[in-house]
Write a protein that holds these residues in place. Structure first.
Motif, PDB file in Angstrom:
ATOM      1  N   GLN A  15      -3.039 -40.850 -36.349  1.00 26.04           N
ATOM      2  CA  GLN A  15      -2.664 -40.908 -37.774  1.00 26.04           C
ATOM      3  C   GLN A  15      -2.130 -42.290 -38.147  1.00 26.04           C
ATOM      4  O   GLN A  15      -1.502 -42.963 -37.317  1.00 26.04           O
ATOM      5  CB  GLN A  15      -1.554 -39.906 -38.027  1.00 26.04           C
ATOM      6  CG  GLN A  15      -2.000 -38.484 -37.759  1.00 26.04           C
ATOM      7  CD  GLN A  15      -1.676 -37.587 -38.918  1.00 26.04           C
ATOM      8  OE1 GLN A  15      -0.571 -37.622 -39.415  1.00 26.04           O
ATOM      9  NE2 GLN A  15      -2.643 -36.811 -39.350  1.00 26.04           N
ATOM     10  N   ARG A  16      -2.341 -42.651 -39.396  1.00 24.43           N
ATOM     11  CA  ARG A  16      -1.703 -43.872 -39.913  1.00 24.43           C
ATOM     12  C   ARG A  16      -0.203 -43.622 -40.049  1.00 24.43           C
ATOM     13  O   ARG A  16       0.203 -42.471 -40.221  1.00 24.43           O
ATOM     14  CB  ARG A  16      -2.278 -44.209 -41.297  1.00 24.43           C
ATOM     15  CG  ARG A  16      -3.708 -44.699 -41.235  1.00 24.43           C
ATOM     16  CD  ARG A  16      -4.323 -44.805 -42.616  1.00 24.43           C
ATOM     17  NE  ARG A  16      -5.746 -45.127 -42.483  1.00 24.43           N
ATOM     18  CZ  ARG A  16      -6.231 -46.371 -42.506  1.00 24.43           C
ATOM     19  NH1 ARG A  16      -5.447 -47.387 -42.709  1.00 24.43           N
ATOM     20  NH2 ARG A  16      -7.531 -46.576 -42.354  1.00 24.43           N
ATOM     21  N   PRO A  17       0.616 -44.700 -40.034  1.00 29.51           N
ATOM     22  CA  PRO A  17       2.060 -44.481 -40.180  1.00 29.51           C
ATOM     23  C   PRO A  17       2.369 -43.880 -41.546  1.00 29.51           C
ATOM     24  O   PRO A  17       1.761 -44.287 -42.544  1.00 29.51           O
ATOM     25  CB  PRO A  17       2.648 -45.897 -40.069  1.00 29.51           C
ATOM     26  CG  PRO A  17       1.506 -46.837 -40.195  1.00 29.51           C
ATOM     27  CD  PRO A  17       0.247 -46.108 -39.878  1.00 29.51           C
ATOM     28  N   SER A  18       3.283 -42.914 -41.624  1.00 28.48           N
ATOM     29  CA  SER A  18       3.527 -42.250 -42.913  1.00 28.48           C
ATOM     30  C   SER A  18       4.138 -43.249 -43.895  1.00 28.48           C
ATOM     31  O   SER A  18       4.975 -44.074 -43.519  1.00 28.48           O
ATOM     32  CB  SER A  18       4.402 -41.021 -42.743  1.00 28.48           C
ATOM     33  OG  SER A  18       5.683 -41.422 -42.410  1.00 28.48           O
ATOM     34  N   PRO A  21      -0.157 -46.394 -46.219  1.00 29.80           N
ATOM     35  CA  PRO A  21      -1.576 -46.010 -46.192  1.00 29.80           C
ATOM     36  C   PRO A  21      -2.524 -47.176 -45.965  1.00 29.80           C
ATOM     37  O   PRO A  21      -3.717 -46.953 -45.762  1.00 29.80           O
ATOM     38  CB  PRO A  21      -1.795 -45.405 -47.583  1.00 29.80           C
ATOM     39  CG  PRO A  21      -0.753 -46.032 -48.436  1.00 29.80           C
ATOM     40  CD  PRO A  21       0.438 -46.277 -47.555  1.00 29.80           C
ATOM     41  N   PHE A  22      -2.025 -48.416 -45.977  1.00 34.37           N
ATOM     42  CA  PHE A  22      -2.923 -49.562 -45.754  1.00 34.37           C
ATOM     43  C   PHE A  22      -2.929 -50.001 -44.287  1.00 34.37           C
ATOM     44  O   PHE A  22      -3.747 -50.828 -43.900  1.00 34.37           O
ATOM     45  CB  PHE A  22      -2.511 -50.753 -46.622  1.00 34.37           C
ATOM     46  CG  PHE A  22      -2.393 -50.410 -48.085  1.00 34.37           C
ATOM     47  CD1 PHE A  22      -3.479 -49.912 -48.787  1.00 34.37           C
ATOM     48  CD2 PHE A  22      -1.188 -50.576 -48.749  1.00 34.37           C
ATOM     49  CE1 PHE A  22      -3.370 -49.585 -50.126  1.00 34.37           C
ATOM     50  CE2 PHE A  22      -1.072 -50.259 -50.088  1.00 34.37           C
ATOM     51  CZ  PHE A  22      -2.161 -49.755 -50.778  1.00 34.37           C
ATOM     52  N   ASP A  23      -1.977 -49.483 -43.510  1.00 35.54           N
ATOM     53  CA  ASP A  23      -1.879 -49.924 -42.110  1.00 35.54           C
ATOM     54  C   ASP A  23      -2.634 -48.976 -41.187  1.00 35.54           C
ATOM     55  O   ASP A  23      -2.554 -47.763 -41.348  1.00 35.54           O
ATOM     56  CB  ASP A  23      -0.405 -49.978 -41.672  1.00 35.54           C
ATOM     57  CG  ASP A  23       0.314 -51.171 -42.276  1.00 35.54           C
ATOM     58  OD1 ASP A  23      -0.376 -52.059 -42.829  1.00 35.54           O
ATOM     59  OD2 ASP A  23       1.552 -51.206 -42.210  1.00 35.54           O
ATOM     60  N   LEU A 283     -10.740 -57.627 -47.327  1.00 35.44           N
ATOM     61  CA  LEU A 283     -11.645 -56.973 -46.368  1.00 35.44           C
ATOM     62  C   LEU A 283     -10.947 -56.853 -45.005  1.00 35.44           C
ATOM     63  O   LEU A 283     -11.001 -55.816 -44.350  1.00 35.44           O
ATOM     64  CB  LEU A 283     -12.943 -57.772 -46.217  1.00 35.44           C
ATOM     65  CG  LEU A 283     -13.958 -57.622 -47.359  1.00 35.44           C
ATOM     66  CD1 LEU A 283     -14.945 -58.783 -47.374  1.00 35.44           C
ATOM     67  CD2 LEU A 283     -14.716 -56.295 -47.238  1.00 35.44           C
ATOM     68  N   ARG A 284     -10.290 -57.938 -44.588  1.00 39.43           N
ATOM     69  CA  ARG A 284      -9.586 -57.925 -43.295  1.00 39.43           C
ATOM     70  C   ARG A 284      -8.458 -56.896 -43.303  1.00 39.43           C
ATOM     71  O   ARG A 284      -8.375 -56.037 -42.434  1.00 39.43           O
ATOM     72  CB  ARG A 284      -8.967 -59.306 -43.009  1.00 39.43           C
ATOM     73  CG  ARG A 284      -8.127 -59.344 -41.734  1.00 39.43           C
ATOM     74  CD  ARG A 284      -7.218 -60.567 -41.663  1.00 39.43           C
ATOM     75  NE  ARG A 284      -6.054 -60.468 -42.547  1.00 39.43           N
ATOM     76  CZ  ARG A 284      -4.930 -59.817 -42.265  1.00 39.43           C
ATOM     77  NH1 ARG A 284      -4.785 -59.188 -41.113  1.00 39.43           N
ATOM     78  NH2 ARG A 284      -3.911 -59.770 -43.128  1.00 39.43           N
ATOM     79  N   TYR A 285      -7.618 -56.983 -44.307  1.00 39.21           N
ATOM     80  CA  TYR A 285      -6.396 -56.182 -44.356  1.00 39.21           C
ATOM     81  C   TYR A 285      -6.719 -54.685 -44.424  1.00 39.21           C
ATOM     82  O   TYR A 285      -6.057 -53.867 -43.799  1.00 39.21           O
ATOM     83  CB  TYR A 285      -5.594 -56.628 -45.587  1.00 39.21           C
ATOM     84  CG  TYR A 285      -4.301 -55.900 -45.797  1.00 39.21           C
ATOM     85  CD1 TYR A 285      -3.208 -56.153 -44.981  1.00 39.21           C
ATOM     86  CD2 TYR A 285      -4.163 -54.975 -46.835  1.00 39.21           C
ATOM     87  CE1 TYR A 285      -2.003 -55.494 -45.183  1.00 39.21           C
ATOM     88  CE2 TYR A 285      -2.973 -54.316 -47.035  1.00 39.21           C
ATOM     89  CZ  TYR A 285      -1.887 -54.567 -46.208  1.00 39.21           C
ATOM     90  OH  TYR A 285      -0.696 -53.908 -46.404  1.00 39.21           O
ATOM     91  N   SER A 319     -10.394 -52.196 -37.297  1.00 39.99           N
ATOM     92  CA  SER A 319      -9.121 -52.298 -38.031  1.00 39.99           C
ATOM     93  C   SER A 319      -8.046 -52.909 -37.130  1.00 39.99           C
ATOM     94  O   SER A 319      -7.174 -53.634 -37.616  1.00 39.99           O
ATOM     95  CB  SER A 319      -8.679 -50.935 -38.541  1.00 39.99           C
ATOM     96  OG  SER A 319      -8.519 -50.047 -37.461  1.00 39.99           O
ATOM     97  N   SER A 320      -8.104 -52.637 -35.832  1.00 41.62           N
ATOM     98  CA  SER A 320      -7.127 -53.211 -34.916  1.00 41.62           C
ATOM     99  C   SER A 320      -7.411 -54.702 -34.688  1.00 41.62           C
ATOM    100  O   SER A 320      -6.508 -55.538 -34.750  1.00 41.62           O
ATOM    101  CB  SER A 320      -7.159 -52.445 -33.590  1.00 41.62           C
ATOM    102  OG  SER A 320      -6.300 -53.050 -32.668  1.00 41.62           O
ATOM    103  N   GLY A 321      -8.679 -55.039 -34.469  1.00 40.04           N
ATOM    104  CA  GLY A 321      -9.034 -56.451 -34.286  1.00 40.04           C
ATOM    105  C   GLY A 321      -8.631 -57.280 -35.496  1.00 40.04           C
ATOM    106  O   GLY A 321      -8.192 -58.429 -35.357  1.00 40.04           O
ATOM    107  N   ASN A 322      -8.750 -56.680 -36.668  1.00 39.41           N
ATOM    108  CA  ASN A 322      -8.391 -57.400 -37.894  1.00 39.41           C
ATOM    109  C   ASN A 322      -6.884 -57.544 -38.082  1.00 39.41           C
ATOM    110  O   ASN A 322      -6.434 -58.258 -38.979  1.00 39.41           O
ATOM    111  CB  ASN A 322      -8.987 -56.696 -39.116  1.00 39.41           C
ATOM    112  CG  ASN A 322     -10.425 -57.120 -39.349  1.00 39.41           C
ATOM    113  OD1 ASN A 322     -10.855 -58.172 -38.871  1.00 39.41           O
ATOM    114  ND2 ASN A 322     -11.166 -56.320 -40.095  1.00 39.41           N
ATOM    115  N   ARG A 323      -6.093 -56.842 -37.274  1.00 40.96           N
ATOM    116  CA  ARG A 323      -4.624 -57.010 -37.323  1.00 40.96           C
ATOM    117  C   ARG A 323      -4.119 -57.671 -36.042  1.00 40.96           C
ATOM    118  O   ARG A 323      -2.934 -57.567 -35.714  1.00 40.96           O
ATOM    119  CB  ARG A 323      -3.941 -55.648 -37.510  1.00 40.96           C
ATOM    120  CG  ARG A 323      -4.281 -54.902 -38.797  1.00 40.96           C
ATOM    121  CD  ARG A 323      -3.709 -55.592 -40.022  1.00 40.96           C
ATOM    122  NE  ARG A 323      -3.998 -54.822 -41.227  1.00 40.96           N
ATOM    123  CZ  ARG A 323      -3.100 -54.103 -41.896  1.00 40.96           C
ATOM    124  NH1 ARG A 323      -1.859 -54.064 -41.482  1.00 40.96           N
ATOM    125  NH2 ARG A 323      -3.445 -53.458 -42.990  1.00 40.96           N
TER     126      ARG A 323
END
Ligand code: HEM
Length: 406
Positions: A15-18, A21-23, A283-285, A319-323
């Motif tokens: 799950q994304r962190p509560s 919603p963007f992370d 796009l990255r974020y 999504s992980s590579g982009n962060r």
């Protein structure tokens, strides 16, 4: 590639962190800092190795020992297999020579020059939809009124769908990418769209016009390898699905991200010159292809002291590579002036998004027009009431009620 030790299998996706919603799931940050690679169990019940670091994601996506063919993305989507039905046999799920052949046939349709030629039509579509929103009475759902129709109508332009058919085409494609329709309706509309596309292809075979389908038919014939009707229908439907849902969710989600970061929105509104870097940074974020890309291992891959065996699966976590903080400093912050164009949102390697120049032009035109024409644009409901697409291949906001000063 990074070394790893096999860890106990955890379930995927996390799950994304509560409240954020963007992370992406916070487990990715820990994973990047630890081994970088872990083994998970997907919703379809298969085990897969997740690669979380930027460099490893790129290495996975260029490794010719990995296949896209028998790696339907539905494996990583909780409870959904529509994508699998629609995409099987498409360019996305071909490897090697067959993939390269399809890609060569299509590449010239997506050059910067070809895409620039579409720009005036894209500008017009965006202006017309902003006019229609401004002419309406109350709050509007930006997803339905703007984010969904624009990319669908751009694909109509690309494929040469006649004007008289566009309303229906657009309504059907909206059903196909929606999350709240019942399965029966989605399957019926999918069938209708396949039939429509077959009719469109036949009409282009009879009478060539100035559009992608006509040129594709001619180009393949000239090379002595004519495409069959099912192949042409598959290409048309793939372009629709790949180009519609992704771009629509980017428009909706990035507008919300900007509304939540008013300093960045102001900067963009006051300086349209910021739009090119804003497109790349958003796009990255947001990395809307949220679960990453799935690949099938065709031969044993040595990995440190271990071996990933032929027959196993890998997930390249875009999504992980982009962060990845080693590549993008302070990665969880939106900085519209950041030079982020090396992001992974369009994938990497032989399958890297064919429509990326088109997507960039669409987003650029949205970012330079929407927020300037409606400077007081704001949410019409509390942020906490918004719902997000946690269970679909492409992430986004389900509806985005907005309003403005009249
Ligand atoms: C923001 C918008 C978009 C995003 C985030 C996006 C993302 C992606 C990604 C991640 C891939 C790689 C899939 C893989 O390696 O398995 C891909 C491939 C592809 N995309 Fe996009 N895409 C977007 C817009 C578009 C548009 C507008 C079109 C065309 C109308 C398009 C057509 C395609 C096609 C045909 C492929 C397959 C390429 C191949 O297999 O060689 N995409 N896209």
């Amino acid at each position: 590639m990074t070394e790893t030790t096999e860890t106990p299998t955890t379930s995927f996706p996390e799950q994304r962190p509560s409240g954020c919603p963007f992370d992406p799931a916070s487990g990715y940050t820990a994973l990047r800092r630890a081994d970088g690679i872990t083994k998970v169990s997907t919703p379809a019940g298969v085990d897969a190795w997740v690669f979380s670091r930027y460099d490893d994601v790129r290495a996975v996506l260029t490794d010719s020992r990995l296949s896209s063919r028998s790696a339907p993305s539905a494996h990583v989507v909780p409870g959904a297999d529509l994508q699998r039905e629609v995409m099987s046999g498409s360019i996305l799920q071909n490897d090697g020579e067959r993939h390269a052949h399809l890609r060569r046939l299509l590449t010239s349709e997506f050059t910067v020059k070809r895409v620039q030629a579409l720009r005036p039509r894209i500008e017009r579509l965006i202006e017309d939809h902003i006019d229609a929103m401004l002419a309406s009475d109350g709050p509007v759902d930006l997803v339905q009124a703007f984010a969904l129709p624009i990319p669908s109508l751009v694909i109509c332009e690309l494929l040469g769908v006649p004007y008289a058919d566009r309303d229906e085409f657009q309504q059907r494609s909206a059903v196909l990418v929606s999350v709240d329709r019942d399965e029966e309706e989605v399957m019926r509309v999918n069938e209708e769209l396949q039939q429509y596309m077959a009719g469109l292809v036949i009409s282009k075979q009879d009478k060539r016009e100035d559009d992608l389908l006509s040129r594709l038919i001619t180009r393949a014939e000239e090379q002595g390898q004519p495409l069959t009707l099912p192949e042409l229908v598959s290409i048309g439907i793939t372009l629709l699905i790949a180009g519609h849902e992704t771009t629509a969710n980017m428009i909706g989600l990035s507008t919300l991200a900007l509304l939540r970061n008013p300093d960045q929105l102001d900067a963009l509104r006051n300086d349209p010159g910021l739009a090119p870097t804003a497109v790349e940074e958003l796009l990255r974020y947001l990395s809307v292809v949220q679960f990453g890309l799935f690949r099938h291992v065709m031969e044993d891959l040595p990995l440190g002291d271990e071996t990933i065996k032929a027959g196993e699966y890998l997930i390249a976590a875009l999504s992980s590579g982009n962060r990845d903080e080693m590549v993008f400093p302070d990665p969880d912050r939106i900085d519209l002036s950041r030079k982020a164009s090396a992001h992974l949102a369009f994938g990497f390697g032989p399958h890297q998004c064919l429509g990326q120049q088109l997507a960039r032009v669409e987003l650029h035109e949205v970012y330079t027009r929407l927020y300037r024409r409606i400077p007081s644009l704001r949410l019409a409901v509390p942020f906490e009431e918004l719902r997000f697409k946690d269970n679909t291949l492409v992430y986004g906001v389900t509806a985005l009620p907005v309003t403005w000063d009249r």
